[in-house]
Scaffold this motif. Structure first.
Motif, PDB file in Angstrom:
ATOM      1  N   ARG A  38       0.836  -1.194   0.000  1.00 51.12           N
ATOM      2  CA  ARG A  38       0.000   0.000   0.000  1.00 51.12           C
ATOM      3  C   ARG A  38       0.874   1.250   0.000  1.00 51.12           C
ATOM      4  O   ARG A  38       2.025   1.214   0.443  1.00 51.12           O
ATOM      5  N   GLN A  39       0.284   2.313  -0.512  1.00 51.85           N
ATOM      6  CA  GLN A  39       0.990   3.591  -0.543  1.00 51.85           C
ATOM      7  C   GLN A  39       0.037   4.693  -0.112  1.00 51.85           C
ATOM      8  O   GLN A  39      -0.969   4.940  -0.793  1.00 51.85           O
ATOM      9  N   ALA A  40       0.360   5.332   0.992  1.00 48.09           N
ATOM     10  CA  ALA A  40      -0.419   6.459   1.484  1.00 48.09           C
ATOM     11  C   ALA A  40       0.125   7.735   0.855  1.00 48.09           C
ATOM     12  O   ALA A  40       1.289   7.782   0.433  1.00 48.09           O
ATOM     13  N   PRO A  41      -0.682   8.782   0.819  1.00 53.67           N
ATOM     14  CA  PRO A  41      -0.233  10.050   0.229  1.00 53.67           C
ATOM     15  C   PRO A  41       1.037  10.547   0.891  1.00 53.67           C
ATOM     16  O   PRO A  41       1.127  10.617   2.118  1.00 53.67           O
ATOM     17  N   GLY A  42       2.022  10.879   0.061  1.00 56.92           N
ATOM     18  CA  GLY A  42       3.267  11.434   0.569  1.00 56.92           C
ATOM     19  C   GLY A  42       4.194  10.439   1.216  1.00 56.92           C
ATOM     20  O   GLY A  42       5.222  10.807   1.784  1.00 56.92           O
ATOM     21  N   LYS A  43       3.869   9.137   1.122  1.00 56.66           N
ATOM     22  CA  LYS A  43       4.696   8.112   1.758  1.00 56.66           C
ATOM     23  C   LYS A  43       5.174   7.098   0.737  1.00 56.66           C
ATOM     24  O   LYS A  43       4.640   6.981  -0.361  1.00 56.66           O
ATOM     25  N   GLU A  44       6.200   6.344   1.141  1.00 55.14           N
ATOM     26  CA  GLU A  44       6.707   5.265   0.301  1.00 55.14           C
ATOM     27  C   GLU A  44       5.709   4.100   0.313  1.00 55.14           C
ATOM     28  O   GLU A  44       4.957   3.904   1.272  1.00 55.14           O
ATOM     29  N   ARG A  45       5.760   3.319  -0.749  1.00 48.71           N
ATOM     30  CA  ARG A  45       4.942   2.113  -0.771  1.00 48.71           C
ATOM     31  C   ARG A  45       5.503   1.137   0.267  1.00 48.71           C
ATOM     32  O   ARG A  45       6.719   0.988   0.401  1.00 48.71           O
ATOM     33  N   GLU A  46       4.594   0.449   0.971  1.00 49.79           N
ATOM     34  CA  GLU A  46       5.020  -0.439   2.038  1.00 49.79           C
ATOM     35  C   GLU A  46       4.327  -1.794   1.943  1.00 49.79           C
ATOM     36  O   GLU A  46       3.223  -1.912   1.409  1.00 49.79           O
ATOM     37  N   PHE A  47       5.006  -2.779   2.474  1.00 45.06           N
ATOM     38  CA  PHE A  47       4.483  -4.140   2.504  1.00 45.06           C
ATOM     39  C   PHE A  47       3.297  -4.238   3.451  1.00 45.06           C
ATOM     40  O   PHE A  47       3.304  -3.637   4.525  1.00 45.06           O
ATOM     41  N   VAL A  48       2.292  -5.028   3.048  1.00 44.83           N
ATOM     42  CA  VAL A  48       1.137  -5.275   3.900  1.00 44.83           C
ATOM     43  C   VAL A  48       1.044  -6.763   4.255  1.00 44.83           C
ATOM     44  O   VAL A  48       1.006  -7.128   5.425  1.00 44.83           O
ATOM     45  N   ALA A  49       0.982  -7.609   3.239  1.00 47.94           N
ATOM     46  CA  ALA A  49       0.815  -9.043   3.483  1.00 47.94           C
ATOM     47  C   ALA A  49       1.252  -9.822   2.258  1.00 47.94           C
ATOM     48  O   ALA A  49       1.255  -9.286   1.146  1.00 47.94           O
ATOM     49  N   ALA A  50       1.613 -11.070   2.480  1.00 54.30           N
ATOM     50  CA  ALA A  50       1.999 -11.937   1.376  1.00 54.30           C
ATOM     51  C   ALA A  50       1.605 -13.372   1.688  1.00 54.30           C
ATOM     52  O   ALA A  50       1.455 -13.745   2.866  1.00 54.30           O
ATOM     53  N   ILE A  51       1.459 -14.149   0.625  1.00 46.09           N
ATOM     54  CA  ILE A  51       1.111 -15.561   0.780  1.00 46.09           C
ATOM     55  C   ILE A  51       1.954 -16.359  -0.204  1.00 46.09           C
ATOM     56  O   ILE A  51       2.117 -15.960  -1.360  1.00 46.09           O
ATOM     57  N   ASN A  52       2.528 -17.452   0.267  1.00 43.66           N
ATOM     58  CA  ASN A  52       3.348 -18.240  -0.646  1.00 43.66           C
ATOM     59  C   ASN A  52       2.485 -19.258  -1.387  1.00 43.66           C
ATOM     60  O   ASN A  52       1.264 -19.311  -1.220  1.00 43.66           O
ATOM     61  N   TRP A  53       3.154 -20.075  -2.194  1.00 50.92           N
ATOM     62  CA  TRP A  53       2.410 -20.926  -3.119  1.00 50.92           C
ATOM     63  C   TRP A  53       1.588 -21.992  -2.420  1.00 50.92           C
ATOM     64  O   TRP A  53       0.587 -22.471  -2.961  1.00 50.92           O
ATOM     65  N   HIS A  54       1.973 -22.383  -1.177  1.00 54.73           N
ATOM     66  CA  HIS A  54       1.206 -23.409  -0.484  1.00 54.73           C
ATOM     67  C   HIS A  54       0.429 -22.849   0.713  1.00 54.73           C
ATOM     68  O   HIS A  54      -0.039 -23.604   1.560  1.00 54.73           O
ATOM     69  N   GLY A  55       0.257 -21.523   0.770  1.00 51.17           N
ATOM     70  CA  GLY A  55      -0.635 -20.938   1.758  1.00 51.17           C
ATOM     71  C   GLY A  55       0.009 -20.325   2.978  1.00 51.17           C
ATOM     72  O   GLY A  55      -0.715 -19.781   3.830  1.00 51.17           O
ATOM     73  N   GLY A  56       1.302 -20.388   3.098  1.00 49.34           N
ATOM     74  CA  GLY A  56       1.978 -19.733   4.202  1.00 49.34           C
ATOM     75  C   GLY A  56       1.884 -18.228   4.064  1.00 49.34           C
ATOM     76  O   GLY A  56       1.949 -17.701   2.950  1.00 49.34           O
ATOM     77  N   THR A  57       1.697 -17.529   5.180  1.00 46.63           N
ATOM     78  CA  THR A  57       1.457 -16.088   5.120  1.00 46.63           C
ATOM     79  C   THR A  57       2.485 -15.289   5.909  1.00 46.63           C
ATOM     80  O   THR A  57       3.181 -15.816   6.776  1.00 46.63           O
ATOM     81  N   ASN A  58       2.520 -14.013   5.604  1.00 46.14           N
ATOM     82  CA  ASN A  58       3.426 -13.073   6.257  1.00 46.14           C
ATOM     83  C   ASN A  58       2.711 -11.731   6.300  1.00 46.14           C
ATOM     84  O   ASN A  58       2.083 -11.339   5.303  1.00 46.14           O
ATOM     85  N   TYR A  59       2.775 -11.030   7.438  1.00 46.51           N
ATOM     86  CA  TYR A  59       2.066  -9.770   7.597  1.00 46.51           C
ATOM     87  C   TYR A  59       2.979  -8.699   8.175  1.00 46.51           C
ATOM     88  O   TYR A  59       3.868  -8.981   8.983  1.00 46.51           O
ATOM     89  N   ALA A  60       2.707  -7.469   7.784  1.00 50.26           N
ATOM     90  CA  ALA A  60       3.338  -6.346   8.447  1.00 50.26           C
ATOM     91  C   ALA A  60       2.799  -6.266   9.873  1.00 50.26           C
ATOM     92  O   ALA A  60       1.636  -6.596  10.121  1.00 50.26           O
ATOM     93  N   GLU A  61       3.645  -5.824  10.790  1.00 43.65           N
ATOM     94  CA  GLU A  61       3.230  -5.741  12.188  1.00 43.65           C
ATOM     95  C   GLU A  61       1.998  -4.865  12.369  1.00 43.65           C
ATOM     96  O   GLU A  61       1.148  -5.146  13.209  1.00 43.65           O
ATOM     97  N   SER A  62       1.898  -3.819  11.560  1.00 44.60           N
ATOM     98  CA  SER A  62       0.810  -2.853  11.711  1.00 44.60           C
ATOM     99  C   SER A  62      -0.561  -3.430  11.366  1.00 44.60           C
ATOM    100  O   SER A  62      -1.580  -2.843  11.734  1.00 44.60           O
TER     101      SER A  62
END
Length: 124
Positions: A38-62
């Motif tokens: 995601r990218q908020a106005p005036g900010k760098e784009r940042e990671f939110v969440a990801a999922i690998n090919w077999h369903g494992g996930t990763n999330y930003a702390e926020s």
């Protein structure tokens, strides 16, 4: 060449929910890691969440505990469920394709085939 199209954004009040979708055309998402940024106005784009090919996930702390990423390979679609929205979640949300059989990475350089984004606006 993969084309990705995000949808589901909108205007929602604090504490509300949205479900974002990202559909792929051209080539399949199957076996690829997929990510949301995601990218908020005036900010760098940042990671939110990801999922690998077999369903494992990763999330930003926020967003941990509030957002959920999932995928439906049959529909060539990745989803991001946004619950408990806060004003600071306001941003343009992008999905992207990661590496084949890759990890649910947080680094932007691991991804390509970015969509045009969908706007999420959270009002108080």
């Amino acid at each position: 060449q993969v084309q990705t199209v995000e949808s589901g954004g909108g205007l929602v009040q604090t504490g509300g929910s949205l479900r974002l979708s990202c559909a792929a055309s051209g080539r399949t998402f199957t076996n690829y890691a997929l990510g949301w940024f995601r990218q908020a106005p005036g900010k760098e784009r940042e990671f939110v969440a990801a999922i690998n090919w077999h369903g494992g996930t990763n999330y930003a702390e926020s967003v941990k505990g509030r957002f959920t990423i999932s995928r439906d390979n049959a529909k060539n679609t990745v989803y991001l469920q946004l619950n408990g929205l806060k004003r600071e979640d306001t941003a343009v949300y992008y999905c992207a394709r990661g590496r084949i059989f890759g990890a649910a990475a947080y680094q932007e350089y691991e991804y390509d085939s970015w969509g045009q984004g969908t706007q999420v606006t959270v009002s108080s």
